[in-house]
Design a protein around this motif. Structure first.
Motif, PDB file in Angstrom:
ATOM      1  N   SER A 418      -6.099   6.809   8.745  1.00 50.83           N
ATOM      2  CA  SER A 418      -6.422   7.774   7.696  1.00 50.83           C
ATOM      3  C   SER A 418      -5.191   8.127   6.869  1.00 50.83           C
ATOM      4  O   SER A 418      -5.260   8.206   5.634  1.00 50.83           O
ATOM      5  N   MET A 419      -4.058   8.346   7.528  1.00 49.26           N
ATOM      6  CA  MET A 419      -2.827   8.646   6.802  1.00 49.26           C
ATOM      7  C   MET A 419      -2.372   7.455   5.960  1.00 49.26           C
ATOM      8  O   MET A 419      -1.804   7.618   4.883  1.00 49.26           O
ATOM      9  N   MET A 420      -2.650   6.251   6.451  1.00 49.07           N
ATOM     10  CA  MET A 420      -2.310   5.053   5.687  1.00 49.07           C
ATOM     11  C   MET A 420      -3.130   4.994   4.402  1.00 49.07           C
ATOM     12  O   MET A 420      -2.611   4.727   3.319  1.00 49.07           O
ATOM     13  N   TYR A 421      -4.435   5.243   4.528  1.00 45.28           N
ATOM     14  CA  TYR A 421      -5.292   5.246   3.341  1.00 45.28           C
ATOM     15  C   TYR A 421      -4.809   6.286   2.333  1.00 45.28           C
ATOM     16  O   TYR A 421      -4.737   6.025   1.121  1.00 45.28           O
ATOM     17  N   GLY A 422      -4.494   7.478   2.836  1.00 45.08           N
ATOM     18  CA  GLY A 422      -4.058   8.546   1.943  1.00 45.08           C
ATOM     19  C   GLY A 422      -2.748   8.234   1.258  1.00 45.08           C
ATOM     20  O   GLY A 422      -2.594   8.483   0.050  1.00 45.08           O
ATOM     21  N   SER A 423      -1.781   7.675   1.977  1.00 43.43           N
ATOM     22  CA  SER A 423      -0.482   7.385   1.369  1.00 43.43           C
ATOM     23  C   SER A 423      -0.577   6.253   0.358  1.00 43.43           C
ATOM     24  O   SER A 423       0.087   6.293  -0.688  1.00 43.43           O
ATOM     25  N   VAL A 424      -1.410   5.249   0.631  1.00 44.97           N
ATOM     26  CA  VAL A 424      -1.610   4.174  -0.357  1.00 44.97           C
ATOM     27  C   VAL A 424      -2.248   4.741  -1.621  1.00 44.97           C
ATOM     28  O   VAL A 424      -1.833   4.432  -2.750  1.00 44.97           O
ATOM     29  N   ALA A 425      -3.275   5.592  -1.441  1.00 47.12           N
ATOM     30  CA  ALA A 425      -3.932   6.199  -2.601  1.00 47.12           C
ATOM     31  C   ALA A 425      -2.960   7.067  -3.386  1.00 47.12           C
ATOM     32  O   ALA A 425      -2.968   7.074  -4.629  1.00 47.12           O
ATOM     33  N   GLY A 426      -2.103   7.811  -2.687  1.00 43.43           N
ATOM     34  CA  GLY A 426      -1.113   8.640  -3.369  1.00 43.43           C
ATOM     35  C   GLY A 426      -0.123   7.817  -4.161  1.00 43.43           C
ATOM     36  O   GLY A 426       0.226   8.157  -5.307  1.00 43.43           O
ATOM     37  N   CYS A 427       0.360   6.704  -3.578  1.00 47.46           N
ATOM     38  CA  CYS A 427       1.293   5.826  -4.296  1.00 47.46           C
ATOM     39  C   CYS A 427       0.662   5.245  -5.547  1.00 47.46           C
ATOM     40  O   CYS A 427       1.282   5.205  -6.626  1.00 47.46           O
ATOM     41  N   LEU A 428      -0.581   4.770  -5.433  1.00 50.40           N
ATOM     42  CA  LEU A 428      -1.257   4.183  -6.597  1.00 50.40           C
ATOM     43  C   LEU A 428      -1.487   5.233  -7.686  1.00 50.40           C
ATOM     44  O   LEU A 428      -1.338   4.940  -8.879  1.00 50.40           O
ATOM     45  N   THR A 429      -1.835   6.446  -7.270  1.00 46.96           N
ATOM     46  CA  THR A 429      -2.036   7.518  -8.250  1.00 46.96           C
ATOM     47  C   THR A 429      -0.744   7.832  -8.987  1.00 46.96           C
ATOM     48  O   THR A 429      -0.733   7.978 -10.222  1.00 46.96           O
ATOM     49  N   ALA A 430       0.364   7.937  -8.250  1.00 49.38           N
ATOM     50  CA  ALA A 430       1.655   8.205  -8.885  1.00 49.38           C
ATOM     51  C   ALA A 430       2.045   7.079  -9.829  1.00 49.38           C
ATOM     52  O   ALA A 430       2.555   7.327 -10.936  1.00 49.38           O
ATOM     53  N   LEU A 431       1.801   5.847  -9.422  1.00 48.26           N
ATOM     54  CA  LEU A 431       2.137   4.694 -10.279  1.00 48.26           C
ATOM     55  C   LEU A 431       1.333   4.724 -11.576  1.00 48.26           C
ATOM     56  O   LEU A 431       1.895   4.558 -12.673  1.00 48.26           O
ATOM     57  N   ILE A 432       0.021   4.935 -11.466  1.00 49.11           N
ATOM     58  CA  ILE A 432      -0.841   4.925 -12.654  1.00 49.11           C
ATOM     59  C   ILE A 432      -0.477   6.069 -13.592  1.00 49.11           C
ATOM     60  O   ILE A 432      -0.380   5.883 -14.822  1.00 49.11           O
ATOM     61  N   MET A 433      -0.260   7.270 -13.038  1.00 50.35           N
ATOM     62  CA  MET A 433       0.076   8.409 -13.883  1.00 50.35           C
ATOM     63  C   MET A 433       1.421   8.209 -14.579  1.00 50.35           C
ATOM     64  O   MET A 433       1.574   8.551 -15.766  1.00 50.35           O
ATOM     65  N   THR A 434       2.386   7.638 -13.875  1.00 49.04           N
ATOM     66  CA  THR A 434       3.705   7.410 -14.461  1.00 49.04           C
ATOM     67  C   THR A 434       3.637   6.390 -15.585  1.00 49.04           C
ATOM     68  O   THR A 434       4.251   6.569 -16.647  1.00 49.04           O
ATOM     69  N   MET A 435       2.879   5.315 -15.368  1.00 52.30           N
ATOM     70  CA  MET A 435       2.741   4.287 -16.406  1.00 52.30           C
ATOM     71  C   MET A 435       1.941   4.813 -17.595  1.00 52.30           C
ATOM     72  O   MET A 435       2.266   4.506 -18.759  1.00 52.30           O
ATOM     73  N   ALA A 436       0.897   5.596 -17.324  1.00 44.76           N
ATOM     74  CA  ALA A 436       0.054   6.104 -18.413  1.00 44.76           C
ATOM     75  C   ALA A 436       0.841   7.012 -19.351  1.00 44.76           C
ATOM     76  O   ALA A 436       0.600   7.036 -20.563  1.00 44.76           O
ATOM     77  N   GLN A 437       1.802   7.777 -18.803  1.00 38.84           N
ATOM     78  CA  GLN A 437       2.613   8.673 -19.627  1.00 38.84           C
ATOM     79  C   GLN A 437       3.897   8.007 -20.128  1.00 38.84           C
ATOM     80  O   GLN A 437       4.693   8.642 -20.821  1.00 38.84           O
TER      81      GLN A 437
END
Length: 653
Positions: A418-437
């Motif tokens: 569960s923590m693995m799923y959450g950390s992967v999702a968090g990394c992808l979210t940070a990547l997408i938000m950083t690239m989008a801005q």
């Protein structure tokens, strides 16, 4: 000359291959057991067992132990010779069928207290040398050498086996590797949200609301209590989130690491909906399975034991006292005065050894990027949300979970996945938000992720050596010696206190609270019940002794964990807070000892003699409040500062 260098390289390679072969052969010789499974060594006067292969014939089968005939013991787990013991320096074994010798072997029998040496040596060296890597590796080699019976060639094998066998085994264990990957993912996430200005944005937001050091410490404490579902995630998230603001308020890294550490495991251990529940109920059930005619469920025993969890509860109370009053004493007061009056949040030794922490410079916000708090809050929120959802979903994965309560579902979840799923999702979210801005380029995002992951490398190395040493302690039967040494001397009323101290010492020496619970709980549950039965105290009026004994394993394991430089939670809290590990242990230990002693004497011991648990809690909380008021002083109070320090303080201001 080139030919000579070539020959030397070839010779060196041949030597290494030969050494590796020796090591492999040594391991093979110690594990190739034919018709039986033998321990590497045994301890004098400490019971051990030998199991037989299923294909072994059972007619007229017996064992000769130093010339004494031992009969075969059938069990549900197969054929075995149980409760074997020797007081001599060797155990000469012969597996006999009639007058025919089927197999024979001679095991080294060490004095029982020898099994404590590697763990005690690791802790002592770490505190004295301030280098946990050297302490762990030296103790690991010593422990393996003991398994080879202190032979001359055994020392060579021990050095080779330390990495080839024990480190490799530690890293190939699935749960260990999941912790490693999770740490890397969290570190990478922190790297991205630090570089894109998100973490700085949070610090600036909190700075507007939090006006002093006490409010900052309370905010850190409440955040630690809010992320209650897992202690690993708690430490990594809270430490990395609050590091900037605590530096701004001149709060020492030692203080931050203490708050993070003492609101992680305690809250995860006592709340009903956490990733600890399934494990704790499981090991309690293992112990109950050996008791006949015990009708209460493992989950009910766990719930009844929570009211006697004095150390976890009082540890949280003490953190809130310290944070709210702003008072400290002992090494923590010294660290806080250094941070407040000189601006140095890191200890002088860490400043001298590592300079201005270059890995933290790599995580500074990119010049020119806006400091937007949501660039950190949203990825962290995704991490927590996905982790909680995954915990629920993995808890429902088994077909028989449909009718379970929410507590039982979460208790049966796969917390690591569960923590693995959450950390992967968090990394992808940070990547997408950083690239989008367009805050960072793809190359800069990658560099930021690796910079964050690089910051956790030290803790990965230390964890790996700690896991390896824990495996050696298991082979040395450290826990078996401690339990056998105390098992026959327990008084029912002081039994919970003895179990608490034993669990604390084992966790301190091995650095694994879960390992201690997994080893001790299946033994303590039937032991406590047997002691009560022996004294005719199994009625409802005395069941508090049984529940308190169960709780003592959990509370003692957490207490020992908090005081040990080998503990995973201690390592993660220090890493996430950017604090030197030994500085964290030294500054925190006095606080943990105070809380532990109050909880042990006025909680566990007093409850063992019949004082109601709620009165014990109130008395313990009142005593800790008195300790803070009598001995505590604020870092802001005027002190005599050397001229050099005064100049440094004025410059940093």
């Amino acid at each position: 000359m080139k030919a000579m260098n070539f020959l030397m390289r070839k010779a060196l390679l041949a030597c290494l291959l030969f050494a590796a072969t020796l090591s492999g052969n040594a391991v093979a010789e110690s594990t190739e057991e034919g018709p039986w499974t033998l321990p590497r060594i045994v301890l004098q006067d400490v019971p051990f067992s030998i199991s037989l292969a299923d294909t072994t014939p059972t007619e007229d089968l017996w064992l000769s132990l130093n010339g004494e005939r031992i009969e075969l013991t059938p069990s549900d787990d197969g054929l075995s010779f149980s409760e074997l013991s020797t007081g001599e320096s060797q155990a000469a074994l012969q597996l006999m069928q009639g007058d025919t010798v089927l197999a024979e072997s001679t095991l080294t029998a060490l004095p029982g207290w020898f099994s404590l040496i590697p763990a005690l040596m690791a802790v002592t060296m770490a505190l004295l040398l301030r280098n946990v890597m050297i302490a762990l590796f030296t103790s690991l080699v010593l422990g393996i050498w003991m398994l080879y019976g202190f032979s001359a060639m055994g020392f060579i094998y021990a050095i080779l086996d330390s990495c080839q066998v024990y480190v490799v085994n530690a890293l190939t264990e699935r749960e260990h590797m999941e912790v490693v990957v999770f740490c890397f993912l969290i570190g990478g996430l922190v790297g991205i949200i630090s570089r894109n200005g998100g973490t700085m944005g949070i610090a600036e937001r909190i700075t507007r609301v939090v006006k002093n050091r006490a409010q900052t410490q309370l905010s850190t404490s409440f955040l630690g209590l809010a992320i209650f579902f897992d202690d690993y995630a708690n430490s990594l998230i809270v430490g990395n989130t609050m590091k900037k603001i605590s530096d701004t308020m001149r709060i020492s890294r030692e203080k931050l690491a203490y708050i993070v550490d003492c609101t992680a495991a305690p809250v995860s251990a006592i709340l009903f909906v956490t990733t600890w529940i399934g494990f704790q109920v499981g090991v309690i059930n293992d112990g109950l399975a050996t008791i006949g005619n015990f009708e209460e469920s493992a989950y009910s025993v766990f719930l009844n034991s929570l009211m006697f969890s004095f150390y976890p509860v009082l540890a949280i109370v003490f953190v809130l006292y310290i944070a709210g009053t702003g008072k400290d004493f002992g090494p923590m007061l010294k660290a806080e005065r250094r941070a407040f009056h000189t601006g140095r949040v890191l200890s002088e030794s860490m400043q001298h050894d590592a300079g201005p922490a270059p890995e933290e410079k790599d995580l500074e916000p990119k010049p020119g990027v806006p400091h937007r708090a949501f660039n950190a809050i949203i990825p962290m929120g995704v991490l927590i949300g996905v982790t909680m959802l995954a915990i629920y979903m993995t808890g429902l994965a088994s077909p028989d979970r449909a009718d379970d309560s929410l507590r039982e579902i979460i208790g049966n979840a796969n917390s690591f996945a569960s923590m693995m799923y959450g950390s992967v999702a968090g990394c992808l979210t940070a990547l997408i938000m950083t690239m989008a801005q367009r805050l960072l380029t793809v190359h800069e995002i990658t560099e930021s992720w690796f910079a964050g992951a690089k910051a956790v490398m030290l803790v990965i190395f230390v964890l790996t050596l700690a896991w390896s040493l824990s495996a050696v302690n298991t082979e040395l039967h450290t826990s078996d010696f401690l339990i056998s040494a105390l098992g026959d001397t327990l008084n029912p009323n002081v039994m919970p206190l003895v179990i608490f101290l034993l669990a604390a010492f084992m966790a301190f020496a091995t650095g694994s609270s879960w390992g201690v619970m997994g080893i001790m709980m299946p033994m303590v549950v039937p032991l406590a019940w047997a002691v009560l039965m022996h004294n005719n105290m199994t009625d409802a009026a005395n069941m508090h002794l049984f529940y308190s004994s169960v709780s003592a394993v959990l509370a003692g394991a957490i207490w020992g964990d908090h005081c040990s430089p080998l503990a995973e939670s201690t390592l993660l809290s220090a890493m996430a807070s950017g604090c030197d590990l030994i500085d964290h242990v030294r500054s925190q230990m006095l606080y943990c000892l105070v809380v532990g002693l109050v909880g042990a004497i006025f909680g566990t011991l007093a409850a063992g003699f019949g004082l109601p648990w709620w009165i014990c809690m109130l008395v313990g909380a009142a005593l800790l409040w008195g300790v803070v008021q009598v001995f505590g002083k604020r870092a802001e109070d005027p002190i005599d500062i050397p001229a050099a320090s005064s100049q440094s303080a004025s410059e940093s201001a």
